[in-house]
Design a protein around this motif. Structure first.
Motif, mmCIF file in Angstrom:
data_model
loop_
_atom_site.group_PDB
_atom_site.id
_atom_site.type_symbol
_atom_site.label_atom_id
_atom_site.label_comp_id
_atom_site.label_asym_id
_atom_site.label_seq_id
_atom_site.Cartn_x
_atom_site.Cartn_y
_atom_site.Cartn_z
ATOM 1 N N UNK A 164 38.544 41.986 50.738
ATOM 2 C CA UNK A 164 37.855 42.367 49.505
ATOM 3 C C UNK A 164 38.472 43.656 48.970
ATOM 4 N N UNK A 165 38.172 43.974 47.714
ATOM 5 C CA UNK A 165 38.817 45.112 47.057
ATOM 6 C C UNK A 165 37.793 45.965 46.323
ATOM 7 N N UNK A 166 38.154 47.222 46.124
ATOM 8 C CA UNK A 166 37.387 48.113 45.270
ATOM 9 C C UNK A 166 38.129 48.290 43.954
ATOM 10 N N UNK A 233 50.095 36.162 47.260
ATOM 11 C CA UNK A 233 49.431 37.331 46.689
ATOM 12 C C UNK A 233 47.994 37.034 46.269
ATOM 13 N N UNK A 234 47.428 38.006 45.553
ATOM 14 C CA UNK A 234 46.075 37.860 45.020
ATOM 15 C C UNK A 234 45.998 36.805 43.918
ATOM 16 N N UNK A 267 45.721 35.865 51.459
ATOM 17 C CA UNK A 267 44.589 36.464 50.748
ATOM 18 C C UNK A 267 43.823 35.356 50.037
ATOM 19 N N UNK A 268 42.515 35.282 50.308
ATOM 20 C CA UNK A 268 41.718 34.153 49.820
ATOM 21 C C UNK A 268 40.620 34.575 48.858
ATOM 22 N N UNK A 269 40.654 35.829 48.428
ATOM 23 C CA UNK A 269 39.726 36.300 47.405
ATOM 24 C C UNK A 269 40.403 37.441 46.663
ATOM 25 N N UNK A 270 39.940 37.724 45.451
ATOM 26 C CA UNK A 270 40.538 38.783 44.650
ATOM 27 C C UNK A 270 39.452 39.457 43.825
ATOM 28 N N UNK A 271 39.741 40.671 43.374
ATOM 29 C CA UNK A 271 38.742 41.475 42.670
ATOM 30 C C UNK A 271 38.147 40.735 41.479
ATOM 31 N N UNK A 272 38.992 40.125 40.686
ATOM 32 C CA UNK A 272 38.516 39.455 39.472
ATOM 33 C C UNK A 272 38.473 37.934 39.630
ATOM 34 N N UNK A 273 38.653 37.480 40.849
ATOM 35 C CA UNK A 273 38.529 36.045 41.147
ATOM 36 C C UNK A 273 37.935 35.907 42.545
ATOM 37 N N UNK A 274 36.697 36.378 42.719
ATOM 38 C CA UNK A 274 36.116 36.386 44.069
ATOM 39 C C UNK A 274 35.808 34.980 44.563
ATOM 40 N N UNK A 275 35.926 34.822 45.866
ATOM 41 C CA UNK A 275 35.593 33.551 46.508
ATOM 42 C C UNK A 275 34.599 33.840 47.621
ATOM 43 N N UNK A 312 49.862 40.828 51.550
ATOM 44 C CA UNK A 312 48.620 41.107 50.831
ATOM 45 C C UNK A 312 47.410 40.963 51.747
ATOM 46 N N UNK A 313 47.360 41.783 52.767
ATOM 47 C CA UNK A 313 46.243 41.760 53.698
ATOM 48 C C UNK A 313 46.053 43.166 54.245
ATOM 49 N N UNK A 314 44.946 43.391 54.892
ATOM 50 C CA UNK A 314 44.626 44.683 55.485
ATOM 51 C C UNK A 314 43.924 44.420 56.808
ATOM 52 N N UNK A 315 44.481 44.859 57.960
ATOM 53 C CA UNK A 315 45.609 45.776 58.093
ATOM 54 C C UNK A 315 46.940 45.125 57.754
ATOM 55 N N UNK A 316 47.898 45.997 57.520
ATOM 56 C CA UNK A 316 49.229 45.530 57.159
ATOM 57 C C UNK A 316 50.275 46.245 58.003
#
Length: 338
Positions: A164-166, A233-234, A267-275, A312-316
């Motif tokens: 998830x992202x802020x 990517x996202x 990455x399976x979710x994004x800030x403006x396209x949440x899943x 595009x993941x955390x940790x990286x």
């Protein structure tokens, strides 16, 4: 290798995120200074939206300056492919200092690779040096190995991860955090042997346009024996899109050149396209099947490791690009040689 106090360039060769989110950028510069002992140097386009030619000029200036000992990208973007035609290889080849970036920076990493200059896939300053929780141990360890110590580093699987992202436009981005989730873990396919080789690859959505335009693509034999780094990517391309892009790689004769493949945790979710959390693993499973389908058609003997913590993941982990890695399918270990 660098030493504390060395000057490093912080550039925006794709999207100039510092122009939009200066507080996030400032924190990343502070951590370069305070935690890594480096002296960040900005260039005219670091904080300014600019033309591809202007961004290319800053890249060349950074490589031409002997006082600059490494180059960091602030973030990725989507048009770096338009910067590359304006680059003169001479300063890069004359002083092949390390470049750090991922996502759209795959374009520059590949361009450097084609000119015999190794880099590092990972560590955009604004993404990995600005979080309220601090610099992650995986980023810190691999970045220190790349910059200061060299040597071998085992790329260990993470027990937990975050995707998830802020929103950087919200002040909470400097103080908040996102939830940790149980890592999907690694999946090994075709293991049972050991492969060592130099790496190539990167973000699939950036690699595919490179093949489409046909610039800075070497003869397929030049990739033989390399370890393919592959991540998305996202933008979260569908499994069908992933398969079709890899099919194009296969038709060029590329997939059969790679005895081992490392696939980043998708990455399976994004800030403006949440899943929803409960739907995310299905996306990763579908992507894994798409990759396996492509390799079954073009290189069924390849050893493939899914769920590696890079991209595009955390940790990286920050991984060598053009440098060497070892994938040990017998011991189920991955080692980066810095």
């Amino acid at each position: 290798m660098l030493t504390p106090g060395d000057r490093v360039a912080v550039l925006s060769p794709s999207y100039a995120a510092p122009a939009e989110f200066p507080a996030v950028h400032e924190r990343s510069l502070e951590r370069l200074r305070d935690e890594f002992g480096l002296a960040p140097v900005e260039f005219p386009t670091t904080r300014r939206h600019s033309t591809p030619r202007e961004r290319a000029a800053d890249l060349m200036a950074a490589y031409a300056d002997p006082a600059i000992r490494a180059v960091f990208a602030t973030i990725g973007g989507d048009d770096q492919i338009t910067v590359l035609p304006h680059l003169d290889p001479a300063p890069f080849v004359a002083d092949p200092k390390p470049f750090f970036g991922y996502s759209d920076n795959t374009n520059l990493l590949n361009w450097l690779w084609c000119h015999g200059v190794a880099g590092y896939h990972g560590m955009s300053t604004m993404v990995h040096l600005s979080r309220a929780s601090g610099v992650g141990p995986e980023v810190a360890a691999s970045l220190r190995a790349a910059l200061f110590t060299g040597g071998d580093l085992e790329i260990r699987p993470a027990a937990e991860f975050r995707e998830d992202e802020l929103n950087w436009g919200d002040p909470i981005a400097l103080t908040g955090s996102v939830p940790s989730l149980t890592s999907p873990g690694r999946v090994w396919h075709g293991a049972g042997r050991v492969v060592s080789g130099r790496t190539w690859g990167g973000c699939l959505e950036s690699l595919h346009p490179t093949l489409a335009v046909g610039r800075w693509v070497r003869p397929v034999a030049d990739y033989a024996g390399s370890i393919l780094l592959l991540e998305t990517s996202e933008e979260m391309p569908s499994a069908t899109a992933v398969f079709r892009m890899l099919r194009d790689f296969g038709e060029r004769g590329l997939l059969e050149q790679f005895p081992a493949v490392l696939v980043g945790t998708a990455k399976a979710t994004a800030l403006f396209q949440p899943r929803p959390v409960e739907e995310r693993q299905a996306y990763r499973d579908e992507q894994r099947e798409a990759v396996l389908k492509a390799f079954a058609a073009y290189h069924p003997e390849a050893m493939i490791v899914f769920g590696v913590d890079f991209g595009h993941t955390d940790p990286q982990w920050v991984l060598p690009y053009g440098g060497r890695m070892t994938v040990d399918g017998i011991a189920r270990t991955i080692t980066a040689h810095y």
